[in-house]
Design a protein around this motif. Sequence first.
Motif, PDB file in Angstrom:
ATOM      1  N   SER A 139       0.298 -29.138 -21.688  1.00 49.43           N
ATOM      2  CA  SER A 139       1.418 -29.127 -22.631  1.00 49.43           C
ATOM      3  C   SER A 139       2.702 -28.719 -21.926  1.00 49.43           C
ATOM      4  O   SER A 139       2.689 -28.238 -20.788  1.00 49.43           O
ATOM      5  CB  SER A 139       1.132 -28.173 -23.798  1.00 49.43           C
ATOM      6  N   HIS A 140       3.814 -28.908 -22.645  1.00 48.93           N
ATOM      7  CA  HIS A 140       5.125 -28.606 -22.071  1.00 48.93           C
ATOM      8  C   HIS A 140       6.081 -28.258 -23.199  1.00 48.93           C
ATOM      9  O   HIS A 140       5.954 -28.774 -24.320  1.00 48.93           O
ATOM     10  CB  HIS A 140       5.651 -29.811 -21.290  1.00 48.93           C
ATOM     11  N   VAL A 141       7.036 -27.387 -22.910  1.00 48.63           N
ATOM     12  CA  VAL A 141       8.063 -27.005 -23.879  1.00 48.63           C
ATOM     13  C   VAL A 141       9.418 -27.499 -23.372  1.00 48.63           C
ATOM     14  O   VAL A 141       9.844 -27.146 -22.266  1.00 48.63           O
ATOM     15  CB  VAL A 141       8.100 -25.478 -24.091  1.00 48.63           C
ATOM     16  N   TYR A 142      10.073 -28.324 -24.173  1.00 49.43           N
ATOM     17  CA  TYR A 142      11.416 -28.804 -23.839  1.00 49.43           C
ATOM     18  C   TYR A 142      12.453 -27.866 -24.439  1.00 49.43           C
ATOM     19  O   TYR A 142      12.343 -27.457 -25.605  1.00 49.43           O
ATOM     20  CB  TYR A 142      11.628 -30.220 -24.377  1.00 49.43           C
ATOM     21  N   ASP A 143      13.469 -27.550 -23.651  1.00 46.62           N
ATOM     22  CA  ASP A 143      14.526 -26.648 -24.114  1.00 46.62           C
ATOM     23  C   ASP A 143      15.703 -27.387 -24.736  1.00 46.62           C
ATOM     24  O   ASP A 143      16.436 -26.809 -25.548  1.00 46.62           O
ATOM     25  CB  ASP A 143      15.041 -25.789 -22.950  1.00 46.62           C
ATOM     26  N   ASN A 144      15.888 -28.645 -24.358  1.00 46.06           N
ATOM     27  CA  ASN A 144      17.067 -29.386 -24.805  1.00 46.06           C
ATOM     28  C   ASN A 144      16.670 -30.719 -25.433  1.00 46.06           C
ATOM     29  O   ASN A 144      15.646 -31.312 -25.075  1.00 46.06           O
ATOM     30  CB  ASN A 144      18.015 -29.647 -23.627  1.00 46.06           C
ATOM     31  N   THR A 145      17.490 -31.166 -26.360  1.00 47.84           N
ATOM     32  CA  THR A 145      17.254 -32.466 -26.976  1.00 47.84           C
ATOM     33  C   THR A 145      17.593 -33.581 -25.987  1.00 47.84           C
ATOM     34  O   THR A 145      18.279 -33.372 -24.988  1.00 47.84           O
ATOM     35  CB  THR A 145      18.116 -32.630 -28.243  1.00 47.84           C
ATOM     36  N   GLY A 146      17.107 -34.769 -26.273  1.00 43.79           N
ATOM     37  CA  GLY A 146      17.396 -35.908 -25.412  1.00 43.79           C
ATOM     38  C   GLY A 146      16.231 -36.873 -25.382  1.00 43.79           C
ATOM     39  O   GLY A 146      15.221 -36.689 -26.080  1.00 43.79           O
ATOM     40  N   ASN A 147      16.369 -37.913 -24.581  1.00 41.58           N
ATOM     41  CA  ASN A 147      15.304 -38.885 -24.358  1.00 41.58           C
ATOM     42  C   ASN A 147      14.863 -38.774 -22.901  1.00 41.58           C
ATOM     43  O   ASN A 147      15.684 -38.920 -21.988  1.00 41.58           O
ATOM     44  CB  ASN A 147      15.790 -40.305 -24.661  1.00 41.58           C
ATOM     45  N   TYR A 148      13.589 -38.537 -22.700  1.00 42.44           N
ATOM     46  CA  TYR A 148      13.073 -38.248 -21.367  1.00 42.44           C
ATOM     47  C   TYR A 148      12.032 -39.296 -20.948  1.00 42.44           C
ATOM     48  O   TYR A 148      11.313 -39.842 -21.787  1.00 42.44           O
ATOM     49  CB  TYR A 148      12.427 -36.862 -21.332  1.00 42.44           C
ATOM     50  N   THR A 149      11.964 -39.546 -19.642  1.00 40.80           N
ATOM     51  CA  THR A 149      10.904 -40.379 -19.078  1.00 40.80           C
ATOM     52  C   THR A 149       9.832 -39.461 -18.508  1.00 40.80           C
ATOM     53  O   THR A 149      10.083 -38.720 -17.552  1.00 40.80           O
ATOM     54  CB  THR A 149      11.444 -41.301 -17.972  1.00 40.80           C
ATOM     55  N   VAL A 150       8.658 -39.503 -19.110  1.00 39.85           N
ATOM     56  CA  VAL A 150       7.526 -38.694 -18.653  1.00 39.85           C
ATOM     57  C   VAL A 150       6.682 -39.569 -17.733  1.00 39.85           C
ATOM     58  O   VAL A 150       6.225 -40.647 -18.130  1.00 39.85           O
ATOM     59  CB  VAL A 150       6.685 -38.189 -19.839  1.00 39.85           C
ATOM     60  N   ARG A 151       6.465 -39.114 -16.516  1.00 38.59           N
ATOM     61  CA  ARG A 151       5.774 -39.925 -15.498  1.00 38.59           C
ATOM     62  C   ARG A 151       4.522 -39.198 -15.022  1.00 38.59           C
ATOM     63  O   ARG A 151       4.565 -38.011 -14.699  1.00 38.59           O
ATOM     64  CB  ARG A 151       6.720 -40.195 -14.334  1.00 38.59           C
ATOM     65  N   ILE A 152       3.411 -39.925 -14.986  1.00 38.64           N
ATOM     66  CA  ILE A 152       2.137 -39.386 -14.525  1.00 38.64           C
ATOM     67  C   ILE A 152       1.758 -40.091 -13.225  1.00 38.64           C
ATOM     68  O   ILE A 152       1.657 -41.317 -13.186  1.00 38.64           O
ATOM     69  CB  ILE A 152       1.008 -39.608 -15.557  1.00 38.64           C
ATOM     70  N   VAL A 153       1.541 -39.316 -12.159  1.00 39.79           N
ATOM     71  CA  VAL A 153       1.062 -39.863 -10.885  1.00 39.79           C
ATOM     72  C   VAL A 153      -0.357 -39.332 -10.670  1.00 39.79           C
ATOM     73  O   VAL A 153      -0.560 -38.122 -10.543  1.00 39.79           O
ATOM     74  CB  VAL A 153       1.971 -39.460  -9.711  1.00 39.79           C
ATOM     75  N   GLN A 154      -1.308 -40.239 -10.659  1.00 40.93           N
ATOM     76  CA  GLN A 154      -2.715 -39.872 -10.492  1.00 40.93           C
ATOM     77  C   GLN A 154      -3.130 -40.177  -9.051  1.00 40.93           C
ATOM     78  O   GLN A 154      -3.055 -41.323  -8.598  1.00 40.93           O
ATOM     79  CB  GLN A 154      -3.586 -40.649 -11.476  1.00 40.93           C
ATOM     80  N   THR A 155      -3.543 -39.144  -8.319  1.00 38.67           N
ATOM     81  CA  THR A 155      -3.935 -39.298  -6.918  1.00 38.67           C
ATOM     82  C   THR A 155      -5.453 -39.268  -6.810  1.00 38.67           C
ATOM     83  O   THR A 155      -6.096 -38.296  -7.226  1.00 38.67           O
ATOM     84  CB  THR A 155      -3.325 -38.184  -6.053  1.00 38.67           C
ATOM     85  N   TRP A 156      -6.002 -40.343  -6.238  1.00 33.17           N
ATOM     86  CA  TRP A 156      -7.453 -40.512  -6.133  1.00 33.17           C
ATOM     87  C   TRP A 156      -7.927 -40.189  -4.722  1.00 33.17           C
ATOM     88  O   TRP A 156      -7.348 -40.651  -3.740  1.00 33.17           O
ATOM     89  CB  TRP A 156      -7.837 -41.950  -6.476  1.00 33.17           C
ATOM     90  N   HIS A 157      -9.015 -39.413  -4.642  1.00 31.31           N
ATOM     91  CA  HIS A 157      -9.643 -39.058  -3.374  1.00 31.31           C
ATOM     92  C   HIS A 157     -11.070 -39.605  -3.382  1.00 31.31           C
ATOM     93  O   HIS A 157     -11.885 -39.220  -4.225  1.00 31.31           O
ATOM     94  CB  HIS A 157      -9.645 -37.545  -3.177  1.00 31.31           C
ATOM     95  N   GLY A 158     -11.349 -40.520  -2.442  1.00 31.11           N
ATOM     96  CA  GLY A 158     -12.642 -41.190  -2.429  1.00 31.11           C
ATOM     97  C   GLY A 158     -13.659 -40.510  -1.521  1.00 31.11           C
ATOM     98  O   GLY A 158     -13.312 -39.833  -0.553  1.00 31.11           O
ATOM     99  N   ARG A 159     -14.927 -40.726  -1.856  1.00 28.09           N
ATOM    100  CA  ARG A 159     -16.047 -40.277  -1.031  1.00 28.09           C
ATOM    101  C   ARG A 159     -17.049 -41.422  -0.910  1.00 28.09           C
ATOM    102  O   ARG A 159     -17.110 -42.290  -1.779  1.00 28.09           O
ATOM    103  CB  ARG A 159     -16.745 -39.067  -1.651  1.00 28.09           C
TER     104      ARG A 159
END
Length: 204
Positions: free
Chosen positions: A136-156
């Motif tokens: 979760s996250h708490v925003y302090d200011n109003t606005g329109n935001y781009t939320v970006r998820i970077v998923q890093t995969w480690h193989g075996r």
Amino acid sequence: MCLYLTTTCGDPNSPAALNAEMQTFILLRQHPFCPNSPTRTAPQAASPAQIALLIWQTQIPLPHPAPYIAPGYAVTGKRAYLEIHDNPSLPPQHFNQLGYDITVDAASTYDIIWGDGTQSTGITSAGGPYPNGNVSHVYDNTGNYTVRIVQTWHGRYTVNGLTGTIDSPLTTEGTIQGFPVHQIEAVKLRAPAGPAPPGRCQRR
């Protein structure tokens, strides 16, 4: 049929180079070199680690995160609960290459860029909705935001009961574009002046 081989420049550990080396090794089992071939030295057999790397780079379908924050907006000062809708691990997948039975699996972590100048890194959970979600996250200011998820995969990989790490992480990404954050303001209402409701006395 014979093989005519030439030497090319480039990264010997790239998927294209590893694949070409494997294909050459397979063909040399069936056909000789051509008499005029510039290269007449057979490549060494690819190691299990090289084969696993090639499989990892070319044959593993990695999922992409699909983030969502219910109910589609957030309120300043209140927790916004992220749901990534993705599996942070990849179940074992089995391959047979050059006589090797190779099993490849993977685990991942998330880096979350919230769009307000802050980020959370190394997250291992895919989150969940209110009230039990743990990302979760708490925003302090109003606005329109781009939320970006970077998923890093480690193989075996596993060959004949021996496990090794694939030294080439891969990434997938997902975003929420224009995520709105609002502010709630209290409004004081006054009842309009008028006669008292029936059954109630008016003070004079």
